[in-house]
Write an enzyme that holds these catalytic residues in place. Structure first.
Site, short mmCIF file in Angstrom:
data_model
loop_
_atom_site.label_atom_id
_atom_site.label_comp_id
_atom_site.label_asym_id
_atom_site.label_seq_id
_atom_site.Cartn_x
_atom_site.Cartn_y
_atom_site.Cartn_z
N VAL A 62 2.01 6.07 7.65
CA VAL A 62 1.45 7.37 6.96
C VAL A 62 1.52 7.11 5.14
CG1 VAL A 62 0.57 9.48 6.43
CG2 VAL A 62 1.04 8.69 8.91
N CYS A 63 0.39 7.41 4.36
CA CYS A 63 0.86 7.33 2.94
C CYS A 63 -0.26 8.51 2.43
CB CYS A 63 0.87 6.22 2.27
SG CYS A 63 -0.73 5.34 2.06
N ARG A 64 -0.43 8.40 1.36
CA ARG A 64 -1.45 9.40 0.56
C ARG A 64 -2.58 8.80 1.08
NH1 ARG A 64 -4.77 10.27 -3.93
NH2 ARG A 64 -4.46 8.27 -4.62
N GLY A 66 -3.57 5.63 2.28
CA GLY A 66 -3.63 4.21 3.15
C GLY A 66 -3.29 2.99 2.67
N MET A 90 -3.08 10.90 4.15
CA MET A 90 -2.93 12.28 3.90
C MET A 90 -3.96 13.08 3.47
SD MET A 90 -0.39 13.22 5.84
CE MET A 90 -0.05 15.05 5.42
#
Length: 99
Positions: A62-64, A66, A90
């Site tokens: 997971v990141c901000r 993708g 996210m």
């Protein structure tokens, strides 16, 4: 790249499924909230922290948005880990967060 939707991740987390979520964002981003139970390993530290990641489990990156989690996915995939990338990051997470 194998992807998983944020809604599917939320279901796994809520049902207390043994799920490994790895958040590769930076410290200040994670301070705003992360998926409950997620492990925080910034992308830049990932190559040096592989020993913290259980190779027998599947991990959801997971990141901000993708992008960084996609890079993390590639790194782990090449090393033989079972991984999926959470699509949309996210920005698409509509569920509870842990601070």
């Amino acid at each position: 790249m194998k992807e998983i939707k944020p809604e599917e991740v939320a279901k796994k987390v809520k049902s207390d499924e043994d799920v490994s979520v790895i958040d590769v964002r930076e410290d200040e981003e994670v301070a705003e909230g992360k998926i409950p139970g997620a492990t925080h390993i910034p992308l830049g530290e990932l190559p040096d922290r592989l020993d913290e990641i259980d190779q027998s489990k599947e991990h959801i990156m997971v990141c901000r948005s993708g992008g960084r989690s996609g890079k993390a996915y590639q790194l782990l995939d090449e090393k033989g880990y079972k991984v999926r990338n959470m699509s949309g990051g996210m920005l698409e997470w509509k569920d509870d967060v842990e601070k």
